[in-house]
Write a protein that holds these residues in place. Structure first.
Motif, PDB file in Angstrom:
ATOM      1  N   LEU A  66      45.033  34.156  49.049  1.00  0.00           N
ATOM      2  CA  LEU A  66      43.703  33.568  48.937  1.00  0.00           C
ATOM      3  C   LEU A  66      42.624  34.497  49.501  1.00  0.00           C
ATOM      4  N   ALA A  67      42.946  35.184  50.584  1.00  0.00           N
ATOM      5  CA  ALA A  67      41.946  36.033  51.230  1.00  0.00           C
ATOM      6  C   ALA A  67      41.675  37.322  50.458  1.00  0.00           C
ATOM      7  N   THR A  68      42.678  37.849  49.753  1.00  0.00           N
ATOM      8  CA  THR A  68      42.529  39.152  49.109  1.00  0.00           C
ATOM      9  C   THR A  68      42.460  39.098  47.589  1.00  0.00           C
ATOM     10  N   PRO A  71      39.579  35.070  46.351  1.00  0.00           N
ATOM     11  CA  PRO A  71      38.536  34.712  47.336  1.00  0.00           C
ATOM     12  C   PRO A  71      37.687  33.524  46.917  1.00  0.00           C
ATOM     13  N   ARG A  72      37.496  33.323  45.591  1.00  0.00           N
ATOM     14  CA  ARG A  72      36.705  32.178  45.144  1.00  0.00           C
ATOM     15  C   ARG A  72      37.418  30.864  45.454  1.00  0.00           C
ATOM     16  N   VAL A  89      47.860  25.300  44.182  1.00  0.00           N
ATOM     17  CA  VAL A  89      48.169  25.317  42.744  1.00  0.00           C
ATOM     18  C   VAL A  89      47.683  26.621  42.117  1.00  0.00           C
ATOM     19  N   VAL A  90      46.443  26.979  42.409  1.00  0.00           N
ATOM     20  CA  VAL A  90      45.898  28.228  41.859  1.00  0.00           C
ATOM     21  C   VAL A  90      46.726  29.417  42.343  1.00  0.00           C
ATOM     22  N   GLU A 106      41.502  32.254  37.825  1.00  0.00           N
ATOM     23  CA  GLU A 106      40.792  31.560  38.902  1.00  0.00           C
ATOM     24  C   GLU A 106      39.427  31.072  38.436  1.00  0.00           C
ATOM     25  N   GLN A 107      38.693  31.939  37.766  1.00  0.00           N
ATOM     26  CA  GLN A 107      37.356  31.574  37.307  1.00  0.00           C
ATOM     27  C   GLN A 107      37.408  30.402  36.330  1.00  0.00           C
ATOM     28  N   ARG A 108      38.334  30.458  35.369  1.00  0.00           N
ATOM     29  CA  ARG A 108      38.425  29.403  34.353  1.00  0.00           C
ATOM     30  C   ARG A 108      38.875  28.073  34.970  1.00  0.00           C
ATOM     31  N   VAL A 109      39.827  28.137  35.884  1.00  0.00           N
ATOM     32  CA  VAL A 109      40.363  26.907  36.476  1.00  0.00           C
ATOM     33  C   VAL A 109      39.338  26.254  37.385  1.00  0.00           C
TER      34      VAL A 109
END
Length: 377
Positions: A66-68, A71-72, A89-90, A106-109
Motif C-alpha cells: 500500500l505504501a509503495t 498509495p491511492r 481487496v485491492v 487501482e484507479q478504476r476500482v
C-alpha cells in the motif's frame, strides 16, 4: 439516539478506525523498509504485537504494498473512503501485477468503490484485473494450479475441525459431485443422518479406508488422557496433539484401539515430570515426553504443534545435555530465528522458557498442565 444519529456516529467512528489503521500501516511499512535485508526482523514485531508469524508477514506485505505500489488506496483508507477490508481487496488482486498495471487497476476500482460492499468490490476488482491483464490472468491460473494443497482449520472449543483442499475448479467440482452421488445413494428412510452429514462421513471413509472398509489407513494420533477418565471415574477432557482439548467421551473412544505409553505428572501442577538421556539425538520416549509437555512451538505466540516441530537444545549440545530440562520444540521458522539472530532463549526450569528479543523485550512461555487445569489440592 435515533437511526440518523446512530448512522452518523457509526460513520464517524469507522472513519477514525480507518485513519488509525492507515497510520499503523505507514509505520509498519517505514520500519520494514528501514530493516530491508535483515533476516527475521519480523519476529520482533510478531512477539511484541502477539501476532502469529503468518499474520505478521501478511501485515508487512500489505503495508509495503500500500505504501509503495498502491498509495491511492492507502490515502483512501486514511480518509475513511474505504475500510481496511476493501484496501486489502485491492492489494490481494494486484499483488501479481506490475506497478503500472496495479496503478491502472487501482484507479478504476477506487473510482467505483463508493457505495459498494467488500464482496462487490472484490468482484469489481477481479473483472478489472482480467480486462487490464488478460494474458497474465491465464498465466496466474496455471500458477495457482501448482499451488494446490490441503489444510486443517481447527476450532477446539466445539470438538470439530475443517479439513479442506484447494484444487482447480473443475477437479474440485468433480470431487464434490462424486461425494454427493455416493451420499445420496446411501440415504435411506431408516438413516437419521442429513445428506450433509452423510457427505462428510463419505469424505472421511474415502480417505481413511478402502470402499469396503476392510483396509483402513493407519495414522498416528497423539492423545493424552488421564487414567481416571479412561476408567470412567472422571469426565476430565483429554488432549489431542495438533488440535487441543477433546471431550472425555471422544478420548475414551480414541483409546479403544491404541498403543499405550505411561506418563507421570505432578499432582499439584499437572506438569509432566522429568526424563533424560546422554545422547545428542533424543530417543523416541524423550521426544514424545517433550511433545506432550510443551504441546506447541515455544516461541512467543506460535501454535505449531510440538510433534511437527524441531526439538532444539536450549544450551547447545554437548555443553547442554539432551534432557527434558534442555529441550524444547521450535518450528523450523523459529528454530532458525533462535540460531541466526540476536534472540536469547533460556530454560530456567524444565518447560519454562524465557526470551529476550533484539530490542530488549522479554517474554515468557510457561508450561501448561498436560490435561487442562490441575486438581484443586
Amino acid at each position: 439516539m435515533d437511526a440518523v444519529e446512530v448512522l452518523d456516529a457509526l460513520a464517524y467512528h469507522e472513519k477514525q478506525v480507518a485513519y488509525h489503521q492507515a497510520q499503523g500501516l505507514r509505520i509498519l511499512a517505514d520500519y520494514a523498509i528501514a530493516c530491508e535485508g535483515e533476516e527475521f526482523f519480523d519476529a520482533e514485531i510478531a512477539a511484541g504485537m502477539c501476532w502469529t508469524s503468518r499474520w505478521t508477514s501478511d501485515q508487512i506485505a500489505l503495508a509495503l504494498d500500500l505504501a509503495t505500489k498502491l498509495p491511492r488506496t492507502l490515502d483512501a483508507l486514511e480518509k475513511g473512503d474505504i475500510d481496511l477490508y476493501k484496501a486489502r481487496v485491492v492489494h490481494d488482486k494486484t499483488v501479481p501485477l506490475s506497478a503500472g498495471l496495479a496503478a491502472e487497476v487501482e484507479q478504476r476500482v477506487l473510482a467505483k468503490a463508493e457505495g459498494k460492499t467488500g464482496a462487490q468490490l472484490r468482484q469489481l476488482a477481479s473483472r478489472v484485473v482480467m480486462r487490464v491483464d488478460p494474458d497474465g490472468h491465464e498465466d496466474r491460473a496455471e500458477l495457482r494450479k501448482a499451488q494446490r494443497c490441503t489444510g486443517l482449520s481447527v476450532t477446539p472449543e466445539d470438538g470439530m475441525a475443517q479439513f479442506w483442499a484447494y484444487l482447480p475448479a473443475a477437479r474440485a467440482t468433480a470431487c464434490y459431485e462424486r461425494v454427493d452421488t455416493i451420499a445420496r445413494g446411501l440415504q435411506t428412510p431408516a438413516d437419521p443422518r442429513t445428506v450433509d452429514q452423510i457427505r462428510a462421513d463419505v469424505v472421511a471413509d474415502l480417505l481413511l479406508a478402502t470402499p469396503d472398509k476392510t483396509s483402513a489407513v493407519k495414522v498416528e494420533l497423539y492423545v493424552t488422557v488421564s487414567a481416571a477418565t479412561l476408567l470412567g471415574l472422571s469426565e476430565q477432557p483429554g488432549e489431542l496433539a495438533g488440535y487441543g482439548p477433546i471431550s472425555a467421551d471422544l478420548a475414551r473412544e480414541l483409546a479403544g484401539d491404541a498403543t499405550w505409553r505411561r506418563l507421570l505428572t505432578d499432582p499439584t501442577t499437572g506438569e509432566a515430570l522429568e526424563f533424560g538421556t546422554s545422547t545428542y539425538r533424543p530417543p523416541a520416549k524423550l521426544r514424545r515426553f517433550v511433545w506432550t509437555r510443551d504441546r506447541t512451538c515455544r516461541f512467543p505466540g506460535c501454535m505449531r504443534p510440538a510433534y511437527k516441530s524441531d526439538l532444539d537444545h536450549t544450551v547447545p549440545f554437548p555443553e547442554g545435555p539432551t534432557s527434558e530440562a534442555n529441550l524444547g520444540p521450535f518450528c523450523r521458522h523459529h528454530h532458525r530465528v533462535k540460531h541466526r539472530t540476536a534472540w536469547e532463549v533460556s530454560q530456567p526450569e524444565p518447560g519454562r522458557f524465557h526470551f529476550r528479543s533484539p530490542a530488549g523485550k522479554t517474554y515468557q512461555r510457561e508450561p501448561e498442565p498436560v490435561l487442562g487445569d490441575p486438581p484443586p489440592f
